[in-house]
Design an enzyme around this catalytic site. Structure first.
Site, PDB file in Angstrom:
ATOM      1  N   SER A 115     -12.142 -18.386  32.283  1.00 40.02           N
ATOM      2  CA  SER A 115     -12.155 -19.697  32.926  1.00 40.02           C
ATOM      3  C   SER A 115     -12.141 -19.471  34.436  1.00 40.02           C
ATOM      4  O   SER A 115     -11.688 -18.425  34.909  1.00 40.02           O
ATOM      5  CB  SER A 115     -10.932 -20.518  32.496  1.00 40.02           C
ATOM      6  OG  SER A 115      -9.757 -19.937  33.018  1.00 40.02           O
ATOM      7  N   ARG A 118      -6.681 -29.350  31.199  1.00 44.06           N
ATOM      8  CA  ARG A 118      -5.861 -29.556  32.394  1.00 44.06           C
ATOM      9  C   ARG A 118      -6.579 -30.489  33.365  1.00 44.06           C
ATOM     10  O   ARG A 118      -7.732 -30.262  33.718  1.00 44.06           O
ATOM     11  CB  ARG A 118      -5.626 -28.192  33.045  1.00 44.06           C
ATOM     12  CG  ARG A 118      -4.706 -28.221  34.240  1.00 44.06           C
ATOM     13  CD  ARG A 118      -4.727 -26.880  34.952  1.00 44.06           C
ATOM     14  NE  ARG A 118      -4.578 -25.777  34.021  1.00 44.06           N
ATOM     15  CZ  ARG A 118      -3.519 -24.989  33.959  1.00 44.06           C
ATOM     16  NH1 ARG A 118      -2.526 -25.157  34.782  1.00 44.06           N
ATOM     17  NH2 ARG A 118      -3.466 -24.000  33.098  1.00 44.06           N
ATOM     18  N   GLU A 131     -24.686 -24.645  28.257  1.00 42.08           N
ATOM     19  CA  GLU A 131     -23.405 -24.167  28.801  1.00 42.08           C
ATOM     20  C   GLU A 131     -23.343 -22.639  28.751  1.00 42.08           C
ATOM     21  O   GLU A 131     -22.873 -21.995  29.697  1.00 42.08           O
ATOM     22  CB  GLU A 131     -22.218 -24.760  28.032  1.00 42.08           C
ATOM     23  CG  GLU A 131     -22.039 -26.245  28.225  1.00 42.08           C
ATOM     24  CD  GLU A 131     -21.683 -26.650  29.659  1.00 42.08           C
ATOM     25  OE1 GLU A 131     -21.192 -25.812  30.453  1.00 42.08           O
ATOM     26  OE2 GLU A 131     -21.895 -27.824  29.996  1.00 42.08           O
ATOM     27  N   ARG A 135     -17.078 -16.192  37.108  1.00 41.52           N
ATOM     28  CA  ARG A 135     -16.429 -15.847  35.840  1.00 41.52           C
ATOM     29  C   ARG A 135     -16.739 -14.395  35.496  1.00 41.52           C
ATOM     30  O   ARG A 135     -17.759 -13.873  35.904  1.00 41.52           O
ATOM     31  CB  ARG A 135     -16.985 -16.695  34.691  1.00 41.52           C
ATOM     32  CG  ARG A 135     -16.861 -18.176  34.854  1.00 41.52           C
ATOM     33  CD  ARG A 135     -17.622 -18.887  33.744  1.00 41.52           C
ATOM     34  NE  ARG A 135     -17.620 -20.327  33.909  1.00 41.52           N
ATOM     35  CZ  ARG A 135     -16.664 -21.133  33.463  1.00 41.52           C
ATOM     36  NH1 ARG A 135     -15.643 -20.647  32.825  1.00 41.52           N
ATOM     37  NH2 ARG A 135     -16.742 -22.431  33.671  1.00 41.52           N
ATOM     38  N   GLU A 174     -25.428 -21.326  31.598  1.00 38.59           N
ATOM     39  CA  GLU A 174     -24.825 -21.559  32.915  1.00 38.59           C
ATOM     40  C   GLU A 174     -23.560 -20.736  33.143  1.00 38.59           C
ATOM     41  O   GLU A 174     -23.328 -20.228  34.234  1.00 38.59           O
ATOM     42  CB  GLU A 174     -24.484 -23.044  33.087  1.00 38.59           C
ATOM     43  CG  GLU A 174     -25.711 -23.922  33.207  1.00 38.59           C
ATOM     44  CD  GLU A 174     -25.380 -25.408  33.255  1.00 38.59           C
ATOM     45  OE1 GLU A 174     -24.174 -25.771  33.297  1.00 38.59           O
ATOM     46  OE2 GLU A 174     -26.327 -26.216  33.242  1.00 38.59           O
ATOM     47  N   GLU A 175     -22.717 -20.593  32.094  1.00 41.17           N
ATOM     48  CA  GLU A 175     -21.422 -19.936  32.265  1.00 41.17           C
ATOM     49  C   GLU A 175     -21.458 -18.438  31.970  1.00 41.17           C
ATOM     50  O   GLU A 175     -20.683 -17.684  32.559  1.00 41.17           O
ATOM     51  CB  GLU A 175     -20.368 -20.604  31.380  1.00 41.17           C
ATOM     52  CG  GLU A 175     -20.097 -22.041  31.782  1.00 41.17           C
ATOM     53  CD  GLU A 175     -19.012 -22.703  30.955  1.00 41.17           C
ATOM     54  OE1 GLU A 175     -18.335 -22.021  30.164  1.00 41.17           O
ATOM     55  OE2 GLU A 175     -18.835 -23.924  31.104  1.00 41.17           O
TER      56      GLU A 175
END
Length: 148
Positions: A31, A81, A57, A111, A60-61
């Protein structure tokens, strides 16, 4: 304190995997804020089917592309959160057989990503239900690889 949401929030996630030397491996990413290991996930995208949003996703991540299943492997819940509180989110998880790792992608540098053996990946994530999904992956994907 965590609050119970009025309506359940829903996210989509990709569970990137590959089969190497006959064994399933899982790609986890950290994260951006807490640096804990998780799978690429995000909010549903208007005009995109959930599994396609999950694949986006992952690109992209984690900088990966591949064949994504259109049916989720399962789902897990976690506390998202927020600035002033937490929201309970249900995440639908779609297996993604990685065929390509990109040299650059949107969140590269924000990341870390790493391949893990299935059991090791299950130990890295905090959510028990996500760990169970990771452990169940080999029984769901072995026939997929053999069929090609």
């Amino acid at each position: 304190m965590p609050q119970t949401p009025k309506a359940e929030l829903s996210q989509v996630a990709a569970l990137p995997f590959r089969i190497k030397d006959g064994k399933v491996e899982v790609l986890l990413v950290t994260s951006r804020e807490t640096k804990r290991w998780l799978i690429p996930k995000g909010w549903p995208m208007k005009g995109k089917k959930p599994h396609k949003a999950a694949a986006q996703e992952a690109q992209e991540e984690a900088g990966v592309k591949g064949e994504i299943r259109n049916k989720p492997l399962g789902s897990y819940d976690y506390w998202k959160r927020r600035a002033a509180h937490f929201d309970l989110c249900r995440v639908n998880v779609y297996p993604l057989e990685v065929s390509k790792q990109l040299k650059s992608w949107r969140e590269k540098g924000q990341r870390q990503s790493r391949w893990f053996a299935v059991e090791e990946a299950a130990h890295q994530v905090l959510e028990p239900a996500l760990a169970d999904l990771i452990r169940s992956l080999p029984e769901h994907v072995q026939p997929l690889a053999a069929a090609e």
